[in-house]
Design a protein around this motif. Sequence first.
Motif, short mmCIF file in Angstrom:
data_model
loop_
_atom_site.label_atom_id
_atom_site.label_comp_id
_atom_site.label_asym_id
_atom_site.label_seq_id
_atom_site.Cartn_x
_atom_site.Cartn_y
_atom_site.Cartn_z
N LEU A 55 0.84 -1.20 0.00
CA LEU A 55 0.00 0.00 0.00
C LEU A 55 0.87 1.25 0.00
N LEU A 56 0.75 2.05 -1.06
CA LEU A 56 1.54 3.28 -1.17
C LEU A 56 0.85 4.46 -0.51
N GLY A 57 -0.47 4.45 -0.52
CA GLY A 57 -1.24 5.55 0.06
C GLY A 57 -2.66 5.10 0.32
N LEU A 58 -3.39 5.94 1.06
CA LEU A 58 -4.76 5.60 1.42
C LEU A 58 -5.54 6.86 1.76
N PHE A 59 -6.77 6.94 1.28
CA PHE A 59 -7.69 8.00 1.72
C PHE A 59 -8.60 7.41 2.77
N ARG A 74 -16.74 12.21 14.12
CA ARG A 74 -16.17 11.64 12.90
C ARG A 74 -14.75 12.18 12.72
N MET A 75 -13.84 11.29 12.40
CA MET A 75 -12.46 11.69 12.15
C MET A 75 -12.40 12.54 10.88
N PRO A 76 -11.49 13.49 10.83
CA PRO A 76 -11.37 14.32 9.63
C PRO A 76 -10.87 13.51 8.45
N ASN A 77 -11.21 13.94 7.26
CA ASN A 77 -10.71 13.30 6.05
C ASN A 77 -9.20 13.45 5.98
N ALA A 78 -8.54 12.39 5.54
CA ALA A 78 -7.08 12.42 5.48
C ALA A 78 -6.56 11.52 4.38
N VAL A 79 -5.44 11.91 3.83
CA VAL A 79 -4.68 11.09 2.90
C VAL A 79 -3.42 10.64 3.64
N VAL A 106 -2.54 12.48 -5.70
CA VAL A 106 -3.70 12.78 -6.57
C VAL A 106 -4.65 11.59 -6.62
N HIS A 107 -4.10 10.39 -6.67
CA HIS A 107 -4.94 9.18 -6.68
C HIS A 107 -5.80 9.13 -5.41
N GLU A 108 -5.18 9.36 -4.28
CA GLU A 108 -5.93 9.29 -3.01
C GLU A 108 -6.94 10.44 -2.90
N ILE A 109 -6.59 11.61 -3.39
CA ILE A 109 -7.55 12.71 -3.42
C ILE A 109 -8.71 12.36 -4.35
#
Length: 130
Positions: A55-59, A74-79, A106-109
Amino acid sequence: MRAPGLAEIEALAHDAFAALPAEFRALCEGVAIHVDDFPDGETLDEMGCESEFDLLGLFRGVGLAQSGEVETGRMPNAVWLYRRPLLDYWAEHGETLGDLVTHVLVHEIGHHFGLSDDDMARIEAAAESD
């Protein structure tokens, strides 16, 4: 030569974000960018990863397409960007580290915008064919 640390990857991510069009950034208000060495075990299990390098990244959060009322607690949105998997991928491929970090960010966004992995693959394929 030493591998870039967490702060250096975070700086690349913030530079990449700052270079995005203002309209794009405006839609990301409140989305935090975090960099860790690896995803935690719970995340790896949840995502069905076989290795901590998968896993390189995650939203994480509630994307624009799903958002409505803000839920209390609710937890804030994060990448999340994962340094060691990014460095491993970078070592095996020809793109610059900055380009790789930008691509993953950009993919995670894109997930924040409600796009699936398949949606983004189609967009990337269409852009490459132009």
